[in-house]
Design a protein around this motif. Structure first.
Motif, PDB file in Angstrom:
ATOM      1  N   SER A 230       4.489   0.485   7.706  1.00 49.73           N
ATOM      2  CA  SER A 230       5.022  -0.954   7.645  1.00 49.73           C
ATOM      3  C   SER A 230       5.035  -1.609   6.170  1.00 49.73           C
ATOM      4  O   SER A 230       5.776  -2.106   5.868  1.00 49.73           O
ATOM      5  CB  SER A 230       4.456  -1.674   8.790  1.00 49.73           C
ATOM      6  OG  SER A 230       2.913  -1.951   8.368  1.00 49.73           O
TER       7      SER A 230
ATOM      8  N   ARG B  35       7.607   0.249   4.195  1.00 50.53           N
ATOM      9  CA  ARG B  35       9.031  -0.331   4.462  1.00 50.53           C
ATOM     10  C   ARG B  35       9.082  -1.728   3.832  1.00 50.53           C
ATOM     11  O   ARG B  35      10.383  -1.916   3.216  1.00 50.53           O
ATOM     12  CB  ARG B  35       9.196  -0.389   5.891  1.00 50.53           C
ATOM     13  CG  ARG B  35       9.244   1.004   6.584  1.00 50.53           C
ATOM     14  CD  ARG B  35       9.809   0.930   7.956  1.00 50.53           C
ATOM     15  NE  ARG B  35       8.608   0.376   8.754  1.00 50.53           N
ATOM     16  CZ  ARG B  35       7.683   1.050   9.525  1.00 50.53           C
ATOM     17  NH1 ARG B  35       7.742   2.555   8.870  1.00 50.53           N
ATOM     18  NH2 ARG B  35       7.041   0.691  10.137  1.00 50.53           N
ATOM     19  N   LYS B  36       8.261  -2.670   3.969  1.00 54.60           N
ATOM     20  CA  LYS B  36       8.083  -3.789   3.311  1.00 54.60           C
ATOM     21  C   LYS B  36       8.502  -3.927   1.705  1.00 54.60           C
ATOM     22  O   LYS B  36       9.529  -4.368   1.177  1.00 54.60           O
ATOM     23  CB  LYS B  36       7.079  -4.742   3.474  1.00 54.60           C
ATOM     24  CG  LYS B  36       7.017  -5.105   5.044  1.00 54.60           C
ATOM     25  CD  LYS B  36       5.913  -6.173   5.109  1.00 54.60           C
ATOM     26  CE  LYS B  36       5.270  -6.527   6.406  1.00 54.60           C
ATOM     27  NZ  LYS B  36       4.326  -7.180   6.943  1.00 54.60           N
TER      28      LYS B  36
END
Length: 92
Positions: free
Chosen positions: A30, A33-34
């Motif tokens: 996550s 992806r950020k």
């Protein structure tokens, strides 16, 4: 338009380097992806800014060339009119 191709190539290389660097970083998915999303947005903004600058520069150069062309046409018309006047005076 070599400048545009060069700028695009540099941006692609920077983007590829950023993606590779982020993918090999030891973060959770996550977080990765950020980071990718943020880098993509940053690169998009940089690219957009550079393209706007390029378009502005080209528009400015176009206006300068157009003005010079208009001046040359006016100067040519004046020269032709002067020659016509001289020819009329010489014939009379």
């Amino acid at each position: 338009m070599n400048v545009g191709k060069l700028a695009a190539g540099i941006l692609v290389a920077v983007a590829a380097g950023a993606v590779v660097g982020i993918l090999f970083a030891p973060d959770k998915g996550s977080e990765t992806r950020k980071k990718l999303s943020k880098k993509g947005a940053d690169l998009k903004d940089i690219f957009k800014s550079r393209m706007n600058d390029l378009v502005d520069d080209l528009a400015s150069q176009y206006e300068e060339i157009k003005d010079e062309g208009n001046k040359a046409v006016s100067s040519g018309k004046e020269a032709v009119n002067a020659l016509k006047a001289d020819a009329k005076h010489a014939l009379s």
